[in-house]
Structures are given as C-alpha cells and as structure tokens.
Design a protein around this motif. Structure first.
Motif, PDB file in Angstrom:
ATOM      1  N   ARG A 410       0.843  -1.187   0.000  1.00 31.19           N
ATOM      2  CA  ARG A 410       0.000   0.000   0.000  1.00 31.19           C
ATOM      3  C   ARG A 410       0.882   1.242   0.000  1.00 31.19           C
ATOM      4  NH1 ARG A 410      -4.003  -0.466   4.973  1.00 31.19           N
ATOM      5  NH2 ARG A 410      -4.673   1.553   4.094  1.00 31.19           N
ATOM      6  N   PRO A 411       0.398   2.350  -0.564  1.00 32.30           N
ATOM      7  CA  PRO A 411       1.183   3.583  -0.532  1.00 32.30           C
ATOM      8  C   PRO A 411       1.361   4.086   0.892  1.00 32.30           C
ATOM      9  CG  PRO A 411      -1.018   4.008  -1.400  1.00 32.30           C
ATOM     10  CD  PRO A 411      -0.876   2.518  -1.294  1.00 32.30           C
ATOM     11  N   LEU A 412       2.517   4.715   1.124  1.00 30.60           N
ATOM     12  CA  LEU A 412       2.874   5.329   2.410  1.00 30.60           C
ATOM     13  C   LEU A 412       3.111   4.313   3.523  1.00 30.60           C
ATOM     14  CD1 LEU A 412       0.426   8.380   2.374  1.00 30.60           C
ATOM     15  CD2 LEU A 412       2.877   8.404   1.891  1.00 30.60           C
ATOM     16  N   PHE A 413       3.210   3.027   3.183  1.00 27.86           N
ATOM     17  CA  PHE A 413       3.527   1.996   4.181  1.00 27.86           C
ATOM     18  C   PHE A 413       4.943   1.494   3.921  1.00 27.86           C
ATOM     19  CE2 PHE A 413      -0.803   2.265   5.186  1.00 27.86           C
ATOM     20  CZ  PHE A 413      -1.045   1.544   6.358  1.00 27.86           C
ATOM     21  N   ASP A 414       5.796   1.559   4.975  1.00 26.63           N
ATOM     22  CA  ASP A 414       7.186   1.108   4.839  1.00 26.63           C
ATOM     23  C   ASP A 414       7.257  -0.391   4.584  1.00 26.63           C
ATOM     24  OD1 ASP A 414       7.857   3.665   5.380  1.00 26.63           O
ATOM     25  OD2 ASP A 414       8.659   3.290   7.390  1.00 26.63           O
ATOM     26  N   GLU A 415       8.043  -0.757   3.575  1.00 26.93           N
ATOM     27  CA  GLU A 415       8.442  -2.155   3.394  1.00 26.93           C
ATOM     28  C   GLU A 415       9.915  -2.222   3.796  1.00 26.93           C
ATOM     29  OE1 GLU A 415       6.236  -4.203   2.871  1.00 26.93           O
ATOM     30  OE2 GLU A 415       4.612  -3.224   1.779  1.00 26.93           O
ATOM     31  N   THR A 416      10.268  -3.114   4.716  1.00 32.16           N
ATOM     32  CA  THR A 416      11.593  -3.107   5.335  1.00 32.16           C
ATOM     33  C   THR A 416      12.485  -4.201   4.787  1.00 32.16           C
ATOM     34  OG1 THR A 416      10.799  -4.492   7.139  1.00 32.16           O
ATOM     35  CG2 THR A 416      10.666  -2.095   7.450  1.00 32.16           C
ATOM     36  N   PHE A 417      13.790  -4.017   5.022  1.00 30.39           N
ATOM     37  CA  PHE A 417      14.792  -4.998   4.617  1.00 30.39           C
ATOM     38  C   PHE A 417      15.931  -4.974   5.636  1.00 30.39           C
ATOM     39  CE2 PHE A 417      15.805  -0.975   2.633  1.00 30.39           C
ATOM     40  CZ  PHE A 417      17.168  -0.824   2.846  1.00 30.39           C
ATOM     41  N   ALA A 418      16.721  -6.037   5.697  1.00 28.39           N
ATOM     42  CA  ALA A 418      17.862  -6.127   6.616  1.00 28.39           C
ATOM     43  C   ALA A 418      18.820  -7.211   6.124  1.00 28.39           C
ATOM     44  CB  ALA A 418      17.405  -6.422   8.043  1.00 28.39           C
ATOM     45  N   ARG A 419      20.102  -7.035   6.439  1.00 29.94           N
ATOM     46  CA  ARG A 419      21.104  -8.026   6.058  1.00 29.94           C
ATOM     47  C   ARG A 419      22.361  -7.789   6.890  1.00 29.94           C
ATOM     48  NH1 ARG A 419      22.520 -10.760   1.323  1.00 29.94           N
ATOM     49  NH2 ARG A 419      20.274 -11.132   1.129  1.00 29.94           N
ATOM     50  N   THR A 420      23.018  -8.867   7.335  1.00 27.17           N
ATOM     51  CA  THR A 420      24.328  -8.800   8.002  1.00 27.17           C
ATOM     52  C   THR A 420      25.302  -9.595   7.144  1.00 27.17           C
ATOM     53  OG1 THR A 420      23.338  -8.600  10.193  1.00 27.17           O
ATOM     54  CG2 THR A 420      25.644  -9.318  10.081  1.00 27.17           C
ATOM     55  N   LEU A 421      26.460  -9.014   6.858  1.00 29.42           N
ATOM     56  CA  LEU A 421      27.428  -9.699   6.012  1.00 29.42           C
ATOM     57  C   LEU A 421      28.833  -9.349   6.459  1.00 29.42           C
ATOM     58  CD1 LEU A 421      27.759  -7.783   2.661  1.00 29.42           C
ATOM     59  CD2 LEU A 421      26.136  -7.068   4.388  1.00 29.42           C
ATOM     60  N   THR A 422      29.766 -10.251   6.174  1.00 34.21           N
ATOM     61  CA  THR A 422      31.168 -10.052   6.524  1.00 34.21           C
ATOM     62  C   THR A 422      31.873  -9.375   5.367  1.00 34.21           C
ATOM     63  OG1 THR A 422      31.172 -12.012   7.916  1.00 34.21           O
ATOM     64  CG2 THR A 422      33.316 -11.176   7.177  1.00 34.21           C
ATOM     65  N   MET A 423      32.608  -8.301   5.684  1.00 35.96           N
ATOM     66  CA  MET A 423      33.285  -7.543   4.652  1.00 35.96           C
ATOM     67  C   MET A 423      34.769  -7.443   4.964  1.00 35.96           C
ATOM     68  SD  MET A 423      31.015  -6.832   2.473  1.00 35.96           S
ATOM     69  CE  MET A 423      32.041  -5.743   1.491  1.00 35.96           C
ATOM     70  N   ARG A 424      35.570  -7.604   3.933  1.00 27.47           N
ATOM     71  CA  ARG A 424      37.005  -7.400   4.109  1.00 27.47           C
ATOM     72  C   ARG A 424      37.350  -5.925   4.163  1.00 27.47           C
ATOM     73  NH1 ARG A 424      39.568 -11.729  -0.281  1.00 27.47           N
ATOM     74  NH2 ARG A 424      38.739 -13.624   0.690  1.00 27.47           N
ATOM     75  N   ASN A 425      36.572  -5.147   3.459  1.00 30.34           N
ATOM     76  CA  ASN A 425      36.833  -3.719   3.399  1.00 30.34           C
ATOM     77  C   ASN A 425      36.244  -3.061   4.636  1.00 30.34           C
ATOM     78  OD1 ASN A 425      37.151  -1.029   2.772  1.00 30.34           O
ATOM     79  ND2 ASN A 425      36.609  -1.301   0.611  1.00 30.34           N
ATOM     80  N   THR A 426      37.125  -2.647   5.564  1.00 29.41           N
ATOM     81  CA  THR A 426      36.645  -2.045   6.815  1.00 29.41           C
ATOM     82  C   THR A 426      36.768  -0.531   6.821  1.00 29.41           C
ATOM     83  OG1 THR A 426      38.826  -2.382   7.811  1.00 29.41           O
ATOM     84  CG2 THR A 426      37.164  -4.113   8.143  1.00 29.41           C
ATOM     85  N   ASP A 427      37.001   0.064   5.628  1.00 33.11           N
ATOM     86  CA  ASP A 427      37.056   1.526   5.507  1.00 33.11           C
ATOM     87  C   ASP A 427      36.443   1.898   4.165  1.00 33.11           C
ATOM     88  OD1 ASP A 427      37.526   4.191   5.520  1.00 33.11           O
ATOM     89  OD2 ASP A 427      39.723   4.062   5.494  1.00 33.11           O
ATOM     90  N   ALA A 428      35.156   2.247   4.172  1.00 35.09           N
ATOM     91  CA  ALA A 428      34.471   2.547   2.912  1.00 35.09           C
ATOM     92  C   ALA A 428      33.221   3.379   3.195  1.00 35.09           C
ATOM     93  CB  ALA A 428      34.102   1.264   2.181  1.00 35.09           C
ATOM     94  N   PHE A 429      32.706   3.967   2.092  1.00 26.85           N
ATOM     95  CA  PHE A 429      31.419   4.653   2.144  1.00 26.85           C
ATOM     96  C   PHE A 429      30.352   3.683   1.635  1.00 26.85           C
ATOM     97  CE2 PHE A 429      34.417   8.064   2.147  1.00 26.85           C
ATOM     98  CZ  PHE A 429      33.830   9.084   2.884  1.00 26.85           C
ATOM     99  N   TRP A 430      29.211   3.675   2.323  1.00 24.66           N
ATOM    100  CA  TRP A 430      28.159   2.717   1.990  1.00 24.66           C
ATOM    101  C   TRP A 430      26.851   3.465   1.679  1.00 24.66           C
ATOM    102  CZ3 TRP A 430      29.304  -2.418   1.674  1.00 24.66           C
ATOM    103  CH2 TRP A 430      30.530  -2.814   2.216  1.00 24.66           C
ATOM    104  N   ARG A 431      26.087   2.886   0.758  1.00 24.38           N
ATOM    105  CA  ARG A 431      24.766   3.428   0.440  1.00 24.38           C
ATOM    106  C   ARG A 431      23.870   2.289  -0.027  1.00 24.38           C
ATOM    107  NH1 ARG A 431      25.574   6.682  -5.351  1.00 24.38           N
ATOM    108  NH2 ARG A 431      25.688   4.803  -6.688  1.00 24.38           N
ATOM    109  N   ALA A 432      22.556   2.527   0.061  1.00 24.02           N
ATOM    110  CA  ALA A 432      21.569   1.560  -0.451  1.00 24.02           C
ATOM    111  C   ALA A 432      20.890   2.182  -1.663  1.00 24.02           C
ATOM    112  CB  ALA A 432      20.549   1.210   0.618  1.00 24.02           C
TER     113      ALA A 432
END
Length: 558
Positions: A410-432
């Motif tokens: 429905r409009p104006l209703f949040d649909e959510t997402f989530a994820r945990t992952l292991t990354m080698r790069n521990t210094d970076a900029f992140w975006r979705a």
C-alpha cells in the motif's frame, strides 16, 4: 428573415389548419361514393392551382372560387377558374388537376371547389384545407459548386447560380433579380452572395468537413416584399483527404514523477506535387484504454509553418499504452495517421538505511522503502542493492542484493529490509539503492562512512625492572592503526592495562592508559608484586578501531 421553402410551406399549412379547424373532405350531398375534395393548393408554381380529389365515377367538372383570406363571409369572390386538366393520377376517378389562376392582387386566398362526376353527383363550395399563396416566387436555378471534390491544394469551393423571379400575374414574363441577397448553406456554415446584372451570383468557401451539402435560398428583399423564397435541393459533395506521414524522435519515454519529456518530429502531406510539409496541424499523444480506445490526451501541440513540431508531455499523465496522432477526426483535406507510443512514469520512492560495523567487522544494514502515489505498484520481486565506494563520490561497486519482502503493498507503508554480512573492506562509504522499474523510480540513500582500523602496540615495556616495592612503574610503547598499507600513530586513545601476578593464570583489569599525539603510551602504576603486565586496545575504547593483540612484559618487584 424570410423562411426557406419548406418552412414557408409548413407555415402556410399550419395557418390554413388554424383558420379552418374541424373541416373534413367534402362529399356530394346525399350521394354515396360521390366526389371528395382532398386539397387545393398552388404548389409554388406561379399562376397555377392544383386540386386533388377522387370519386367512384370519373370527375367531369371542377370549378375553383378564390376569396381574399381575411375577407368576411359574403364577400364576392376575387376570381375563379375551371380550365382544369388532369396533372397526375391513373384515371379521372382520382388524381390531381391543374388550372391557371388570374387575379388582380397578390396575397393569400382561401379556396372553395365545386366538383361533378360522370354519375351526375356534385359537391359545391368544398373548402380546401390550405390557402393559395398568390405571391411572387423567387427560385435559384443551375446551382453549381466547383470543384466538386476539393483537395489540399485546391480547398476553395466556388458556388454560383441564377436567381429567377416569377410574378403569378405575369407567369410568362420573368422579372429582374438584381440585388436580391442569397444565402448559401455549406453544411455547418453559411456564406452570402448577391445577384448582380444578369441575375447571377457567385461566392466561395472552404469546407470544414470531408462530406457536406451545398444548397442556396434567396433572402427577403425590399424589391419583392412577401415573395416566396424557395430553397434549392441540396448537393452532396466530398473532399479528397490526402495521406499524411510524420516522424517522432522517440516512441518510448520513461519519466520520473514530476519530470517532463519532449518529442520532436516533422509532418508531411502527400499531394499531386509530392510530399510536402504539413503546417498548422494538430499533434497529440492519446492514452488508450484496454480496448485500444482513446480515453484522454496526455499532450498536444501544433506543427509550425514548416511542418515541424515539439510536443511536451508531463509525468502527471502516464500512458503506458498510447499513440501519437496527427490530425483530428473530420478534417476535410488530410487523413489522420497514428504511431504507437508508450509513456511510463516511475513514481517517486523513498528509501532509508542505517548501517554499522560490528566488533568483528561484520556489516549490519537495515532500512525501509515506500512510495506515495496510489497509481504505483511494486515489482514482482523488489530488491535493494548495497553499494560501497572508496571516497563516497565515484567508483561505486555492488556488495550484495537484499530482497524487500512486501507485507502491506500500500502507498505510504514502509516495506523493510535487513542483512548482516562479513566484509574485508573495513574503511568505505556505503549506500543503499532501490532498484526501480518503469513504474517505480530508483532511489539512493546518502553515503555513510563506516570504518574499522586494525590496531597494534609496538615496543611495549615496563620500567624499571627490577623495581622496588611501592615504587612507580612506567610503561612505554606506541599504539598504531593501519590505514591502507601504512601503520600510523593513534593518538588520544585509551589502551587498557592488565596485570597477572606470578603463579596466577588470570589477568585483571588495572587501568586505562593514554596516548600522546605520537601514539606513545602514557601512564604509571605502583609496584606491588612480581607479575606480568599486559596492554591491549579494547573495542570499547573507540568507535572506529578493532581490538589489538595483547602484548606483555614481566616485572620483578623486590
């Protein structure tokens, strides 16, 4: 304004019916099957009277008497006629008879008729339901429209004819029609003309529809007051609609909500001289319903003098199924032509994300996405792509794709997402980044800088060694962090000091030390007993650094 032929006739009929209501066809007195009068009228032939009647026996004699219409009963007749000859009918028992009428004055007259048949049956003074309009009659002959099939290069139609005036008192002597105005009906419009010397008139017009009728009628004039003006029979004409073609810069637009799109092109029409630019014609984008019928206009414009056009369309009118249309229905000189088109609107989506690096350098991401417009729809399997970049400006790479399960749809209703992952790069900029489709716009969060630097302590030592009991012990060494491939001093940190007494297997927390601007460890404790001193950077002491390996030094206390 003078009524046309048919309206004038209708008026005369209505007037007669009003004056003589209740009348029925006259029969012979006391004689069954004798003569019966149906009507007596002028039929708009000047100086003529037509009598319609029937009987069981052939009708042998007809006499008509004429009285001024407004004259009271008992007024002498203005004239009569009995020189009737059969005008129509199978035999003398039924039909219409015609006779000349000669009267001194123009005007309207009521008519009574005497009838006799071969059996001797008679009827006297039968009153006609209609009056005789003994007036000047103005007609138009040889009405001509040229060309009969006008086309794009020859659009003007010339109309001409002759105006004729007939006075019933002098039926064989035509009168002059010069100066009589004429109205030419051209379908949905009317043009005017005037009879000139020779009783001729000419005018012209440009048709506004592909099929139309042309007729003409004289108009009232002071020269012949009270005249009967007769409308000509209509002539059917048809224009020639030429083929049209056009170009379009695109046949698909994918617009973001709130944006506008542009289509450009050129239109041409085919003539006897070949294809040439089509100026000043309508160009429109029509949205189509499920049945292919046009149900709204998403944009419209007009070609310029060279046939070029620029059509602006708005994202406020999405038309996934549409067509570009050149021309409109019923244009007289050109055909309507179309091309398929698709106008998709990607409705605005809103995306939010929170991200953090855990103590073990694993990355946890969660967020939401929603849209506002009720016309929007989720794709079958919506996803969000997690991306990273070294500087947060360029070089973005995809780290993983995260499904967005639809719960509300429905409009104006949040649909959510989530994820945990292991990354080698521990210094970076992140975006979705929400991966839209033609119906939902792509949206991207602002970059978030996340970093965890590896740490180490070098040159750790406790001094003096040995040391006297209750004397101070100082600690030396350097705390460093690794950025890229380089180890750099870590200032302002708080490495943790631990102590394990001789003979014990357990380290105990002692204190948090400091580091100066060069990363050198700063701090002292009081010597109490022999044992091993250890130091390490705890995760709890900084938000962007990983725990360092523990380093040790044994001190003998005396």
């Amino acid at each position: 304004m003078r009524r046309n032929t048919f309206l004038a006739a209708a008026t005369a009929t209505a007037l007669s019916a009003t004056l003589f209501t209740g009348l029925s066809p006259a029969h012979a007195d006391g004689t069954a099957g004798g003569p019966v009068l149906s009507d007596a009228d002028g039929w708009y032939q000047p100086g003529k009277l037509f009598v319609t009647a029937h009987s069981d026996s052939p009708i042998t004699r007809i006499t008509a008497h004429l009285y001024p219409l407004d004259a009271p009963d008992g007024t002498p007749e203005a004239g009569s006629t009995e020189d009737f000859t059969q005008y129509s009918g199978q035999d003398a028992r039924s039909g219409t008879w015609r006779a000349p009428v000669h009267l001194a004055q123009l005007g309207d007259y009521r008519v009574t008729v005497d009838l006799q048949d071969a059996s001797g049956a008679t009827v006297t003074g039968a009153l006609s339901p209609h009056t005789l309009q003994y007036r000047t009659i103005v007609t138009i002959s040889d009405l001509t429209a040229t060309p009969s099939a006008p086309d794009y290069l020859h659009q003007s139609v010339s109309v001409s004819g002759t105006v004729e005036v007939a006075d019933p008192r002098r039926p064989d002597m035509p009168a002059s029609a010069e100066g009589i105005p004429v109205a030419v009906n051209t379908g949905r419009s009317q043009v005017s003309a005037t009879a000139t010397a020779g009783d001729r008139f000419t005018t012209a017009f440009v048709p506004t529809e592909p099929s139309f009728q042309v007729s003409a009628a004289p108009q009232a004039s002071a020269t012949y007051p009270g005249a009967i003006d007769l409308l000509t029979a209509p002539q059917e004409l048809h224009t020639t609609q030429a083929p049209v073609r056009f170009t379009a810069s695109t046949h698909t637009l994918n617009l973001k909500q709130g944006a506008n799109g542009t289509i450009t092109g050129h239109a041409e029409i085919q003539t006897a001289s070949g294809w040439q630019p089509l100026p000043h014609t309508d160009i429109a984008l029509h949205g189509l319903d499920a049945h292919g019928n046009s149900n709204f206009v998403a944009g419209e414009t007009t070609t310029d003098s060279r046939g070029a056009y620029t059509l602006h369309v708005s994202s406020e009118n999405p038309a996934p199924s549409a067509e570009l249309v050149v021309g409109t229905d019923y244009m007289p000189f050109q055909q309507v032509t179309t091309q398929p088109f698709s106008l998709h609107v990607a409705y605005t989506t809103h995306l939010g994300m929170s991200a953090s690096l855990n103590d073990d350098a694993s990355l946890h991401v969660s967020g939401y996405v929603y849209y506002e417009d009720p016309r929007a729809k989720w794709p079958a399997k919506p996803t969000v792509t997690l991306q990273y970049s070294k500087d947060g400006k360029s070089g973005w790479r995809d780290a993983t794709t995260i499904p967005v399960p639809i719960r509300y749809n429905r409009p104006l209703f949040d649909e959510t997402f989530a994820r945990t992952l292991t990354m080698r790069n521990t210094d970076a900029f992140w975006r979705a980044r929400f991966n839209g489709n033609p119906d939902l716009g792509t949206s991207t969060t602002k970059p978030v800088h996340l970093y965890r630097y590896a740490t180490r302590i070098t040159g750790f030592h406790a001094s003096p060694d040995p040391v006297r009991k209750s004397q101070p012990i100082s600690f030396g060494g350097t705390l460093q962090y690794k950025k890229g491939t380089t180890w750099k001093p870590l200032s302002g940190a708080s490495p943790t000091l631990y102590f394990k007494p001789r003979g014990s297997t357990t380290y105990h927390y002692v204190a948090d030390l400091d580091t100066d601007r060069h990363g050198h460890i700063v701090g002292t404790v009081t010597a109490k007993q022999d044992g091993t001193w250890a130091i390490a950077l705890s995760r709890e002491t900084g938000s962007h650094y990983l725990t360092s390996a523990r380093v040790t030094d044994y001190v003998d206390v005396r």
